[in-house]
Design an enzyme around this catalytic site. Structure first.
Site, PDB file in Angstrom:
ATOM      1  N   CYS A  90       0.672  -1.198   0.104  1.00 46.49           N
ATOM      2  CA  CYS A  90       0.005  -0.031   0.051  1.00 46.49           C
ATOM      3  C   CYS A  90       1.023   1.342   0.096  1.00 46.49           C
ATOM      4  O   CYS A  90       1.998   1.210   0.687  1.00 46.49           O
ATOM      5  CB  CYS A  90      -0.752   0.079   1.455  1.00 46.49           C
ATOM      6  SG  CYS A  90      -2.037   1.370   1.235  1.00 46.49           S
ATOM      7  N   CYS A 143     -16.512  -9.468   5.622  1.00 45.79           N
ATOM      8  CA  CYS A 143     -15.884  -8.077   5.202  1.00 45.79           C
ATOM      9  C   CYS A 143     -14.690  -8.389   4.499  1.00 45.79           C
ATOM     10  O   CYS A 143     -13.483  -9.059   4.995  1.00 45.79           O
ATOM     11  CB  CYS A 143     -15.455  -7.365   6.670  1.00 45.79           C
ATOM     12  SG  CYS A 143     -14.612  -5.934   6.397  1.00 45.79           S
ATOM     13  N   CYS A 192       0.466   0.108  10.163  1.00 43.41           N
ATOM     14  CA  CYS A 192      -0.056  -0.944   9.275  1.00 43.41           C
ATOM     15  C   CYS A 192       1.210  -1.939   8.707  1.00 43.41           C
ATOM     16  O   CYS A 192       2.128  -1.251   8.259  1.00 43.41           O
ATOM     17  CB  CYS A 192      -0.636  -0.279   8.223  1.00 43.41           C
ATOM     18  SG  CYS A 192      -1.589  -1.446   7.173  1.00 43.41           S
ATOM     19  N   CYS A 243     -19.489  -6.574   3.634  1.00 41.42           N
ATOM     20  CA  CYS A 243     -19.022  -5.337   4.048  1.00 41.42           C
ATOM     21  C   CYS A 243     -17.597  -5.310   3.170  1.00 41.42           C
ATOM     22  O   CYS A 243     -16.790  -6.397   2.881  1.00 41.42           O
ATOM     23  CB  CYS A 243     -18.347  -5.388   5.419  1.00 41.42           C
ATOM     24  SG  CYS A 243     -17.592  -4.095   5.851  1.00 41.42           S
TER      25      CYS A 243
END
Ligand code: SAM
Ligand code: DTB
Ligand code: SF4
Length: 331
Positions: free
Chosen positions: A71, A115, A78, A146
C-alpha cells in the site's frame, strides 16, 4: 458557529432551526465519562447497553484480506504499507472462487457479515469491477457484505450499493489533532469525505478507530466524540487495540493498560447507544478477563475466524469456550 445542543435545537420552531444541530458530544464531556470511577462507568454502560440490546448476544463478522500489502499510504501502525519492512508478502487481488470459498466457510461458522479488505489508498477503476462481482456473489450466500477499500472517488459508492453492499468500513483511526502524527499521506477530512459519499448512497457505515498508539486519554475521548458526532453515528463501530507490528514505527509503543481499553469500549457504548460496538483487533493479546469486561462494558460484536487481515485472531474454539463460560450467544 452554532452553539445549540440537540435538545435546544429541536425545541426551536422548525423554520428557525439552524441547518445542522451542534455536535452532541464535546471533548470535555467525553473526558468526564472516561474519568468516572470504573464501577460507575461500567454500570452506566451496562444500563445503556441493556436499554438497546440483548446483553448476552454478540454479532460476529469474518474478515478476509482480498488484496494484501504494497500500500502507498504511510499509516504508522500498518503491516501493509510498502514504506515499512514488515516481512509481509504482498498478494494480488484474490480470485472470486477463493473469496466465495472463504465466505461460505465463514457463514458455516456463524459469521453474519463478511468483510473484504484491500490494501489500497483508493480502488482504481480496473480494481473495482472484480470487487463488485465479489460483493454480488457473496450477497447471494445470504450473508451481510462489507468492504474496506480505502478512499472512494465519485460514483464508486453508488456502484458498490448497486452490487448489494451493506456496509463500508472506513475508520477515523484517531483524533484530528493526533492524525498527522500517525498518517501523513491522507487527512482525516479525506476519510470524512469518503464516509459522506458512502452514507449518501444508503450504505451503512462501519467506522471506528485504534487505541494504544501512544495517545493520551483526551485523544481517545476526541476520537470517540468524532465518531459519536457523525450524523447519524456509525451503525458499526470497531474499536481496535493496536497490534504492534515489527518493522512499523509503532512496533515499540508501550502497550495500553487493558482497563483503559475497557473504558474506551464503555465510553463508546454510552455515546453511541444504538451502534454495534466491536471489540476488534488485539483480542489475541487480551486475557479472557479483559474480553469479558469489554462485553460487560457494552461490546456486542467481534471479528471471528483465526485471522484478521494479516495478523492472527483468537481461534474459533477459544471463542467457543469463552462464549460458553460467559453464557454468550451469537446474535
Ligand atoms: N486500506 C483501507 C483503509 O485504510 O481503510 C482498508 C484496510 S486498513 C488495514 C483497515 C483498518 O485496519 C485501518 O483503518 C485500521 O483501523 C485497522 N488496522 C490496520 N492495522 C492495524 C493494527 N496494526 N492494529 C490495529 N488496527 C489496525
Ligand atoms: C477494523 O476496524 N479492523 C479490521 C477491519 N476493520 C478491516 C482490521 C484489523 C487489522 C489488524 C491488523 C492486521 O491483521 O493486519
Ligand atoms: Fe494502506 Fe489501509 Fe494500511 Fe493505511 S491502513 S497503509 S491505507 S492498508
Amino acid at each position: 458557529m452554532n452553539t445549540l445542543n440537540k435538545a435546544e435545537h429541536q425545541a426551536l420552531p422548525q423554520n428557525t432551526r439552524p441547518a445542522t444541530p451542534a455536535p452532541q458530544w464535546d471533548a470535555d464531556s467525553v473526558v468526564a465519562l472516561f474519568d468516572l470511577p470504573f464501577n460507575d462507568l461500567i454500570f452506566r454502560a451496562q444500563q445503556v447497553h441493556r436499554e438497546n440490546f440483548d446483553p448476552n448476544a454478540i454479532q460476529r463478522s469474518a474478515l478476509l484480506s482480498i488484496k494484501t500489502g504494497g500500500c502507498s499510504e504511510d499509516c504508522s501502525y500498518c503491516s501493509q504499507s510498502k514504506r515499512y519492512k514488515t516481512g509481509l508478502e504482498s498478494e494480488p487481488l484474490m480470485s472470486l472462487d477463493e473469496v466465495l470459498t472463504m465466505a461460505r466457510a465463514a457463514k458455516a461458522k456463524g459469521a453474519t457479515r463478511f468483510c473484504m479488505g484491500a490494501a489500497w489508498r483508493s480502488p482504481k477503476e480496473r480494481d473495482l469491477e472484480p470487487v463488485l462481482e465479489m460483493v454480488r456473489e457473496v450477497k447471494k450466500l445470504d450473508i451481510e457484505t462489507c468492504v474496506t477499500l480505502g478512499m472512494l472517488k465519485d460514483g464508486q459508492a453508488e456502484r458498490l450499493k448497486e452490487a448489494g453492499l451493506d456496509y463500508y468500513n472506513h475508520n477515523l483511526d484517531t483524533a484530528r489533532e493526533f492524525y498527522g502524527e500517525i498518517i501523513t499521506t491522507h487527512t482525516i477530512d479525506d476519510r470524512l469525505e469518503t464516509i459522506d459519499k458512502v452514507r449518501h448512497c444508503g450504505i451503512k457505515i462501519c467506522t471506528g478507530g485504534i487505541v494504544g498508539m501512544g495517545e493520551n486519554r483526551r485523544i481517545r475521548a476526541v476520537l470517540v466524540a468524532q465518531l459519536a458526532n457523525l450524523n447519524p453515528p456509525p451503525e458499526s463501530v470497531p474499536i481496535n487495540s493496536l497490534v504492534r507490528i515489527e518493522g512499523t514505527p509503532m512496533e515499540k509503543v508501550p502497550a495500553l493498560d487493558p482497563l483503559e481499553f475497557v473504558r474506551t469500549i464503555a465510553v463508546a457504548r454510552i455515546t453511541m447507544p444504538k451502534s454495534y460496538v466491536r471489540l476488534s483487533a488485539g483480542r489475541v493479546q487480551m486475557s479472557d478477563e479483559t474480553q469479558a469486561l469489554c462485553f460487560l462494558a457494552g461490546a456486542n460484536s467481534i471479528f471471528c475466524g483465526d485471522k484478521l487481515l494479516t495478523t492472527p485472531n483468537d481461534e474459533e474454539d477459544q471463542d467457543a469456550v469463552l462464549f460458553e463460560k460467559l453464557g454468550l450467544k451469537m446474535a
